[in-house]
Design a protein around this motif. Structure first.
Motif, PDB file in Angstrom:
ATOM      1  N   MET A 248       6.206  -7.909  11.499  1.00 23.44           N
ATOM      2  CA  MET A 248       5.844  -7.965  10.098  1.00 23.44           C
ATOM      3  C   MET A 248       7.080  -8.405   9.312  1.00 23.44           C
ATOM      4  SD  MET A 248       4.132  -4.953   7.739  1.00 23.44           S
ATOM      5  CE  MET A 248       3.227  -4.343   9.098  1.00 23.44           C
ATOM      6  N   SER A 249       6.876  -9.322   8.402  1.00 26.91           N
ATOM      7  CA  SER A 249       8.012  -9.796   7.613  1.00 26.91           C
ATOM      8  C   SER A 249       8.369  -8.779   6.528  1.00 26.91           C
ATOM      9  CB  SER A 249       7.694 -11.147   6.983  1.00 26.91           C
ATOM     10  OG  SER A 249       6.686 -11.000   6.012  1.00 26.91           O
ATOM     11  N   PRO A 250       9.617  -8.783   6.048  1.00 21.83           N
ATOM     12  CA  PRO A 250      10.064  -7.792   5.065  1.00 21.83           C
ATOM     13  C   PRO A 250       9.235  -7.773   3.783  1.00 21.83           C
ATOM     14  CG  PRO A 250      11.930  -9.019   5.909  1.00 21.83           C
ATOM     15  CD  PRO A 250      10.689  -9.679   6.456  1.00 21.83           C
ATOM     16  N   GLY A 251       8.674  -8.899   3.368  1.00 18.50           N
ATOM     17  CA  GLY A 251       7.899  -8.929   2.130  1.00 18.50           C
ATOM     18  C   GLY A 251       6.426  -8.619   2.303  1.00 18.50           C
ATOM     19  N   SER A 252       5.989  -8.363   3.524  1.00 14.91           N
ATOM     20  CA  SER A 252       4.565  -8.130   3.757  1.00 14.91           C
ATOM     21  C   SER A 252       4.182  -6.691   3.443  1.00 14.91           C
ATOM     22  CB  SER A 252       4.203  -8.476   5.194  1.00 14.91           C
ATOM     23  OG  SER A 252       4.846  -7.600   6.084  1.00 14.91           O
ATOM     24  N   ARG A 253       2.913  -6.521   3.107  1.00 20.15           N
ATOM     25  CA  ARG A 253       2.386  -5.186   2.841  1.00 20.15           C
ATOM     26  C   ARG A 253       1.064  -5.028   3.563  1.00 20.15           C
ATOM     27  NH1 ARG A 253       2.479  -3.498  -3.259  1.00 20.15           N
ATOM     28  NH2 ARG A 253       0.446  -4.446  -3.125  1.00 20.15           N
ATOM     29  N   VAL A 254       0.808  -3.829   4.026  1.00 22.23           N
ATOM     30  CA  VAL A 254      -0.455  -3.517   4.677  1.00 22.23           C
ATOM     31  C   VAL A 254      -1.146  -2.479   3.825  1.00 22.23           C
ATOM     32  CG1 VAL A 254      -1.538  -2.530   6.720  1.00 22.23           C
ATOM     33  CG2 VAL A 254       0.467  -4.010   6.964  1.00 22.23           C
ATOM     34  N   VAL A 255      -2.377  -2.747   3.478  1.00 17.13           N
ATOM     35  CA  VAL A 255      -3.153  -1.812   2.679  1.00 17.13           C
ATOM     36  C   VAL A 255      -4.452  -1.539   3.399  1.00 17.13           C
ATOM     37  CG1 VAL A 255      -4.374  -1.449   0.501  1.00 17.13           C
ATOM     38  CG2 VAL A 255      -2.194  -2.664   0.512  1.00 17.13           C
ATOM     39  N   TYR A 256      -4.731  -0.283   3.611  1.00 14.19           N
ATOM     40  CA  TYR A 256      -6.015   0.106   4.176  1.00 14.19           C
ATOM     41  C   TYR A 256      -6.841   0.654   3.030  1.00 14.19           C
ATOM     42  CZ  TYR A 256      -9.601   2.835   6.402  1.00 14.19           C
ATOM     43  OH  TYR A 256     -10.803   3.360   6.753  1.00 14.19           O
ATOM     44  N   ALA A 257      -7.951   0.043   2.757  1.00 10.73           N
ATOM     45  CA  ALA A 257      -8.824   0.506   1.674  1.00 10.73           C
ATOM     46  C   ALA A 257     -10.214   0.720   2.222  1.00 10.73           C
ATOM     47  CB  ALA A 257      -8.854  -0.508   0.550  1.00 10.73           C
ATOM     48  N   ASP A 258     -10.723   1.904   2.016  1.00  6.65           N
ATOM     49  CA  ASP A 258     -12.069   2.197   2.499  1.00  6.65           C
ATOM     50  C   ASP A 258     -12.948   2.460   1.289  1.00  6.65           C
ATOM     51  OD1 ASP A 258     -14.284   2.835   3.970  1.00  6.65           O
ATOM     52  OD2 ASP A 258     -13.373   4.464   5.071  1.00  6.65           O
ATOM     53  N   ASN A 259     -13.125   3.694   0.935  1.00  5.95           N
ATOM     54  CA  ASN A 259     -13.973   4.031  -0.216  1.00  5.95           C
ATOM     55  C   ASN A 259     -13.175   4.283  -1.483  1.00  5.95           C
ATOM     56  OD1 ASN A 259     -16.315   3.899   1.297  1.00  5.95           O
ATOM     57  ND2 ASN A 259     -16.058   5.977   2.015  1.00  5.95           N
TER      58      ASN A 259
END
Length: 52
Positions: free
Chosen positions: A1-12
């Motif tokens: 993963m690159s330093p500027g990347s973000r991971v968002v988990y969105a469900d409800n």
């Protein structure tokens, strides 16, 4: 993963304040909890092709 990347988990919880700063369009969309339950007549491949 690159330093500027973000991971968002969105469900409800899509109204969560932390999610308001995410990109307008998803870079990746997982449907692993949906497609396996689709029937043949639901045309899972067609549905996935129409996703953004």
């Amino acid at each position: 993963m690159s330093p500027g990347s973000r991971v968002v988990y969105a469900d409800n919880d899509l109204d969560a304040p932390e999610l308001r700063e995410t990109p307008a369009r998803p870079v990746a969309l997982t449907v692993i909890a949906v497609v396996p339950f689709m029937l043949d007549e639901d045309d899972a491949v067609g549905v996935v092709r129409r996703l953004p």
